[in-house]
Design a protein around this motif. Structure first.
Motif, PDB file in Angstrom:
ATOM      1  N   TYR A 164       0.789  -1.195   0.036  1.00  9.84           N
ATOM      2  CA  TYR A 164      -0.026   0.091  -0.018  1.00  9.84           C
ATOM      3  C   TYR A 164       0.854   1.452  -0.068  1.00  9.84           C
ATOM      4  N   ASP A 165       0.262   2.551  -0.636  1.00  3.84           N
ATOM      5  CA  ASP A 165       0.500   3.849  -0.211  1.00  3.84           C
ATOM      6  C   ASP A 165       0.189   4.328   1.062  1.00  3.84           C
ATOM      7  N   PHE A 166       0.771   5.327   1.517  1.00  4.71           N
ATOM      8  CA  PHE A 166       0.475   5.501   2.785  1.00  4.71           C
ATOM      9  C   PHE A 166      -1.159   6.070   2.945  1.00  4.71           C
ATOM     10  N   ASP A 167      -1.664   6.803   1.813  1.00  5.14           N
ATOM     11  CA  ASP A 167      -3.292   7.192   1.910  1.00  5.14           C
ATOM     12  C   ASP A 167      -4.137   5.973   1.992  1.00  5.14           C
ATOM     13  N   THR A 168      -3.814   4.944   1.283  1.00  9.56           N
ATOM     14  CA  THR A 168      -4.497   3.686   1.302  1.00  9.56           C
ATOM     15  C   THR A 168      -4.438   3.153   2.558  1.00  9.56           C
ATOM     16  N   TRP A 169      -3.153   2.918   3.067  1.00  8.79           N
ATOM     17  CA  TRP A 169      -3.116   2.458   4.477  1.00  8.79           C
ATOM     18  C   TRP A 169      -3.890   3.214   5.678  1.00  8.79           C
ATOM     19  N   GLN A 170      -3.720   4.426   5.693  1.00  5.08           N
ATOM     20  CA  GLN A 170      -4.493   5.521   6.483  1.00  5.08           C
ATOM     21  C   GLN A 170      -6.080   5.288   6.468  1.00  5.08           C
ATOM     22  N   THR A 171      -6.565   4.817   5.156  1.00  5.75           N
ATOM     23  CA  THR A 171      -7.859   4.801   5.207  1.00  5.75           C
ATOM     24  C   THR A 171      -8.137   3.347   5.851  1.00  5.75           C
ATOM     25  N   PHE A 172      -7.386   2.431   5.696  1.00  7.04           N
ATOM     26  CA  PHE A 172      -7.778   1.156   6.532  1.00  7.04           C
ATOM     27  C   PHE A 172      -7.405   1.252   7.948  1.00  7.04           C
ATOM     28  N   LEU A 173      -6.564   1.984   8.381  1.00  7.79           N
ATOM     29  CA  LEU A 173      -6.357   2.165   9.755  1.00  7.79           C
ATOM     30  C   LEU A 173      -7.389   3.069  10.567  1.00  7.79           C
ATOM     31  N   THR A 174      -7.846   4.286   9.721  1.00  2.61           N
ATOM     32  CA  THR A 174      -8.706   4.976  10.377  1.00  2.61           C
ATOM     33  C   THR A 174     -10.172   4.389  10.515  1.00  2.61           C
ATOM     34  N   ALA A 175     -10.286   3.681   9.613  1.00  2.00           N
ATOM     35  CA  ALA A 175     -11.858   2.853   9.415  1.00  2.00           C
ATOM     36  C   ALA A 175     -11.963   2.030  10.481  1.00  2.00           C
ATOM     37  N   ALA A 176     -10.718   1.232  11.189  1.00  3.89           N
ATOM     38  CA  ALA A 176     -10.701   0.433  12.403  1.00  3.89           C
ATOM     39  C   ALA A 176     -10.775   1.415  13.564  1.00  3.89           C
ATOM     40  N   GLY A 177     -10.918   2.480  13.554  1.00  2.00           N
ATOM     41  CA  GLY A 177     -10.893   3.197  14.771  1.00  2.00           C
ATOM     42  C   GLY A 177      -9.540   3.912  15.138  1.00  2.00           C
ATOM     43  N   PHE A 178      -8.656   3.850  14.530  1.00  2.00           N
ATOM     44  CA  PHE A 178      -7.281   4.392  14.982  1.00  2.00           C
ATOM     45  C   PHE A 178      -7.190   5.612  14.676  1.00  2.00           C
ATOM     46  N   LEU A 179      -6.074   6.369  15.398  1.00  2.00           N
ATOM     47  CA  LEU A 179      -5.885   7.824  15.397  1.00  2.00           C
ATOM     48  C   LEU A 179      -4.447   8.032  14.745  1.00  2.00           C
ATOM     49  N   PRO A 180      -4.091   8.504  13.701  1.00  2.00           N
ATOM     50  CA  PRO A 180      -2.714   8.695  12.971  1.00  2.00           C
ATOM     51  C   PRO A 180      -1.853   9.674  14.020  1.00  2.00           C
ATOM     52  N   LEU A 181      -0.612   9.038  14.263  1.00  2.55           N
ATOM     53  CA  LEU A 181       0.456   9.664  14.919  1.00  2.55           C
ATOM     54  C   LEU A 181       1.330  10.102  14.077  1.00  2.55           C
ATOM     55  N   HIS A 182       2.174   9.321  13.564  1.00  2.00           N
ATOM     56  CA  HIS A 182       2.964   9.738  12.360  1.00  2.00           C
ATOM     57  C   HIS A 182       3.496   8.717  11.612  1.00  2.00           C
ATOM     58  N   HIS A 183       4.236   9.002  10.478  1.00  3.12           N
ATOM     59  CA  HIS A 183       4.712   7.978   9.668  1.00  3.12           C
ATOM     60  C   HIS A 183       6.333   8.585   8.949  1.00  3.12           C
ATOM     61  N   TYR A 184       6.784   7.306   8.673  1.00  2.86           N
ATOM     62  CA  TYR A 184       8.087   7.608   8.165  1.00  2.86           C
ATOM     63  C   TYR A 184       8.513   6.534   7.279  1.00  2.86           C
ATOM     64  N   TYR A 185       9.661   6.604   6.251  1.00  2.00           N
ATOM     65  CA  TYR A 185      10.024   5.698   5.559  1.00  2.00           C
ATOM     66  C   TYR A 185      11.461   5.200   5.787  1.00  2.00           C
ATOM     67  N   ARG A 186      11.825   3.921   5.402  1.00  2.00           N
ATOM     68  CA  ARG A 186      12.863   3.504   5.750  1.00  2.00           C
ATOM     69  C   ARG A 186      13.520   2.531   4.489  1.00  2.00           C
ATOM     70  N   PRO A 187      14.811   2.445   4.600  1.00  2.00           N
ATOM     71  CA  PRO A 187      15.797   2.910   5.476  1.00  2.00           C
ATOM     72  C   PRO A 187      16.162   4.166   5.654  1.00  2.00           C
ATOM     73  N   PRO A 188      16.418   4.729   6.675  1.00  2.00           N
ATOM     74  CA  PRO A 188      16.928   5.991   6.964  1.00  2.00           C
ATOM     75  C   PRO A 188      17.964   6.696   5.853  1.00  2.00           C
ATOM     76  N   ASN A 189      17.797   7.900   5.898  1.00  2.00           N
ATOM     77  CA  ASN A 189      19.227   8.471   5.156  1.00  2.00           C
ATOM     78  C   ASN A 189      19.306   8.135   3.750  1.00  2.00           C
ATOM     79  N   LEU A 190      18.145   7.721   2.954  1.00  2.00           N
ATOM     80  CA  LEU A 190      18.212   7.394   1.698  1.00  2.00           C
ATOM     81  C   LEU A 190      17.311   8.136   0.827  1.00  2.00           C
ATOM     82  N   PRO A 191      17.443   8.404  -0.646  1.00  2.00           N
ATOM     83  CA  PRO A 191      16.417   9.095  -1.271  1.00  2.00           C
ATOM     84  C   PRO A 191      15.243   8.324  -1.319  1.00  2.00           C
ATOM     85  N   ARG A 192      14.088   8.855  -1.233  1.00  2.00           N
ATOM     86  CA  ARG A 192      12.632   8.353  -1.137  1.00  2.00           C
ATOM     87  C   ARG A 192      12.524   7.216  -1.982  1.00  2.00           C
ATOM     88  N   GLU A 193      12.931   7.123  -3.257  1.00  2.00           N
ATOM     89  CA  GLU A 193      12.711   6.228  -4.083  1.00  2.00           C
ATOM     90  C   GLU A 193      13.341   4.851  -3.767  1.00  2.00           C
TER      91      GLU A 193
END
Length: 207
Positions: A164-193
């Motif tokens: 999933y991309d973040f937007d779709t993942w967030q849709t699943f989690l909020t539908a389950a009742g969760f509140l978003p805190l924050h997100h990040y991508y790994r591994p750290p210190n690399l270009p997003r791609e």
């Protein structure tokens, strides 16, 4: 014809049963300290915490949580992984597959789902997230880390995955009742791609 969810689960678990020792050797040195710290820092209240390691595998992260002074309990659908995790970590481990979880209600301060929830077919994900929501204490935190994608799912060799991309993942989690805190991508210190993993934290509301 849509493949049965239980068949998907069984075939994926069969892969891990056959490759348990190789998986242990290949992942024991992976550094997921960023993810462990992210979960523990998001949990409110005084430690020690009760942590569910969902898809604990051979027990690497269970051992870390326990060494930090927390009560860590593992869940895995693979009989070999459950046995290996008990021996390696010394922690309690329950053998349960994700689509048939049987967890105590409101027991856990945090759920650590590191590289595990992406194996759940999208049709089964709402129920699995509901089970995790019920198992968390009010205010508890769910951490997940999944390989990211463009909302495709299917077989990758002998393992099923949903990417999933973040937007779709967030849709699943909020539908389950969760509140978003924050997100990040790994591994750290690399270009997003080059950051192939999406990590995110979610809180169960206090009431």
């Amino acid at each position: 014809m849509t493949q049965d969810i239980d068949d998907i689960t069984r075939l994926t678990l069969d892969y891990y049963e056959r490759h348990a020792q190789q998986f242990f050797a290949g992942t024991i040195d992976h550094d997921v300290s960023q993810n462990i710290a992210a979960l523990l820092e998001a949990i409110e209240g005084p430690p020690p915490f009760t942590i569910l390691d969902l898809g604990c595998g051979p027990g690497r992260d269970l051992k870390t949580f326990s060494a930090l002074g927390h009560r860590a309990i593992g869940v895995d659908g693979s009989a070999r992984f459950a046995e290996m995790a008990r021996a390696y970590s010394g922690c309690e481990v329950w053998r349960q597959d994700f689509v048939h979880l049987d967890l105590p209600g409101a027991l856990f301060d945090g759920v650590f789902a590191n590289a595990s929830l992406f194996h759940v077919p999208s049709r089964a994900l709402p129920k699995v997230l509901g089970d995790l929501y019920a198992a968390l204490k009010p205010g508890g935190v769910l951490f997940s880390s999944n390989p990211r994608g463009h909302n495709e799912e299917g077989w990758n060799a002998q393992r099923y995955g949903s990417y999933y991309d973040f937007d779709t993942w967030q849709t699943f989690l909020t539908a389950a009742g969760f509140l978003p805190l924050h997100h990040y991508y790994r591994p750290p210190n690399l270009p997003r791609e080059q950051q192939s993993w999406l990590a995110s934290l979610w809180r169960k509301p206090q009431c």
